[in-house]
Design a protein around this motif. Sequence first.
Motif, PDB file in Angstrom:
ATOM      1  N   ASP A   2       0.816  -1.207   0.000  1.00  0.00           N
ATOM      2  CA  ASP A   2       0.000   0.000   0.000  1.00  0.00           C
ATOM      3  C   ASP A   2       0.850   1.258   0.000  1.00  0.00           C
ATOM      4  O   ASP A   2       0.518   2.228  -0.669  1.00  0.00           O
ATOM      5  CB  ASP A   2      -0.938   0.010   1.203  1.00  0.00           C
ATOM      6  CG  ASP A   2      -2.000  -1.073   1.098  1.00  0.00           C
ATOM      7  OD1 ASP A   2      -2.330  -1.441  -0.044  1.00  0.00           O
ATOM      8  OD2 ASP A   2      -2.467  -1.552   2.136  1.00  0.00           O
ATOM      9  N   LEU A   3       1.949   1.263   0.769  1.00  0.00           N
ATOM     10  CA  LEU A   3       2.813   2.428   0.806  1.00  0.00           C
ATOM     11  C   LEU A   3       3.430   2.686  -0.562  1.00  0.00           C
ATOM     12  O   LEU A   3       3.499   3.825  -1.010  1.00  0.00           O
ATOM     13  CB  LEU A   3       3.907   2.242   1.857  1.00  0.00           C
ATOM     14  CG  LEU A   3       4.893   3.385   1.999  1.00  0.00           C
ATOM     15  CD1 LEU A   3       4.162   4.650   2.434  1.00  0.00           C
ATOM     16  CD2 LEU A   3       5.962   3.040   3.000  1.00  0.00           C
ATOM     17  N   ASN A   5       2.194   1.836  -3.482  1.00  0.00           N
ATOM     18  CA  ASN A   5       1.149   2.341  -4.366  1.00  0.00           C
ATOM     19  C   ASN A   5       0.779   3.777  -4.043  1.00  0.00           C
ATOM     20  O   ASN A   5       0.547   4.571  -4.946  1.00  0.00           O
ATOM     21  CB  ASN A   5      -0.098   1.458  -4.283  1.00  0.00           C
ATOM     22  CG  ASN A   5       0.098   0.156  -5.011  1.00  0.00           C
ATOM     23  OD1 ASN A   5       0.892   0.058  -5.925  1.00  0.00           O
ATOM     24  ND2 ASN A   5      -0.617  -0.859  -4.569  1.00  0.00           N
ATOM     25  N   SER A   6       0.702   4.130  -2.766  1.00  0.00           N
ATOM     26  CA  SER A   6       0.308   5.485  -2.411  1.00  0.00           C
ATOM     27  C   SER A   6       1.353   6.496  -2.848  1.00  0.00           C
ATOM     28  O   SER A   6       1.014   7.593  -3.290  1.00  0.00           O
ATOM     29  CB  SER A   6       0.047   5.604  -0.908  1.00  0.00           C
ATOM     30  OG  SER A   6       1.233   5.420  -0.183  1.00  0.00           O
ATOM     31  N   GLU A   7       2.638   6.138  -2.763  1.00  0.00           N
ATOM     32  CA  GLU A   7       3.656   7.081  -3.207  1.00  0.00           C
ATOM     33  C   GLU A   7       3.527   7.351  -4.698  1.00  0.00           C
ATOM     34  O   GLU A   7       3.524   8.499  -5.132  1.00  0.00           O
ATOM     35  CB  GLU A   7       5.060   6.564  -2.905  1.00  0.00           C
ATOM     36  CG  GLU A   7       6.090   7.589  -3.315  1.00  0.00           C
ATOM     37  CD  GLU A   7       7.452   7.034  -3.617  1.00  0.00           C
ATOM     38  OE1 GLU A   7       8.308   7.831  -3.995  1.00  0.00           O
ATOM     39  OE2 GLU A   7       7.668   5.826  -3.485  1.00  0.00           O
ATOM     40  N   THR A   9       0.927   6.951  -6.582  1.00  0.00           N
ATOM     41  CA  THR A   9      -0.345   7.603  -6.854  1.00  0.00           C
ATOM     42  C   THR A   9      -0.258   9.094  -6.555  1.00  0.00           C
ATOM     43  O   THR A   9      -0.670   9.924  -7.374  1.00  0.00           O
ATOM     44  CB  THR A   9      -1.473   6.965  -6.024  1.00  0.00           C
ATOM     45  OG1 THR A   9      -1.528   5.570  -6.328  1.00  0.00           O
ATOM     46  CG2 THR A   9      -2.805   7.609  -6.320  1.00  0.00           C
ATOM     47  N   VAL A  10       0.275   9.453  -5.403  1.00  0.00           N
ATOM     48  CA  VAL A  10       0.365  10.869  -5.022  1.00  0.00           C
ATOM     49  C   VAL A  10       1.305  11.624  -5.949  1.00  0.00           C
ATOM     50  O   VAL A  10       0.972  12.709  -6.435  1.00  0.00           O
ATOM     51  CB  VAL A  10       0.799  11.009  -3.548  1.00  0.00           C
ATOM     52  CG1 VAL A  10       1.132  12.447  -3.201  1.00  0.00           C
ATOM     53  CG2 VAL A  10      -0.285  10.475  -2.628  1.00  0.00           C
ATOM     54  N   SER A  86       8.177  13.228  -1.278  1.00  0.00           N
ATOM     55  CA  SER A  86       7.141  13.962  -0.543  1.00  0.00           C
ATOM     56  C   SER A  86       7.531  15.421  -0.366  1.00  0.00           C
ATOM     57  O   SER A  86       6.686  16.315  -0.506  1.00  0.00           O
ATOM     58  CB  SER A  86       6.922  13.341   0.831  1.00  0.00           C
ATOM     59  OG  SER A  86       6.474  12.031   0.708  1.00  0.00           O
TER      60      SER A  86
END
Length: 106
Positions: A2-3, A5-7, A9-10, A86
């Motif tokens: 999930d981490l 994918n979230s990176e 995606t963002v 980030s």
Amino acid sequence: MDLLNSEFTVVGLALLWVYIARHHAFTRFRNSVLLANVLGLFGYVFMPMAPPRLLGLGFVNDHRDGLITLAANPYAAMPSLHACDSLIVGLVLFSLTKHWWARCSG
């Protein structure tokens, strides 16, 4: 997973928004993200660092999903790459938003 994918995606959505809404800043933003990732890749390959899960403090980070198992080094970590991406996304979006409430919402 999930981490990971979230990176992507963002970062991907931020790149898309800058491309559509603030096209003048897209090239510099894209190049900054690419340069950070290339430098991180060199660090990952030539100076691998032990992942936090090897400290014995309860961190879990298993590489068990699909293509990640083929390319991943289970004893190396790149947490600073996520932090750098980030930071780049945050600085760029902060500098490109016009409204105060959009700057404070992150």
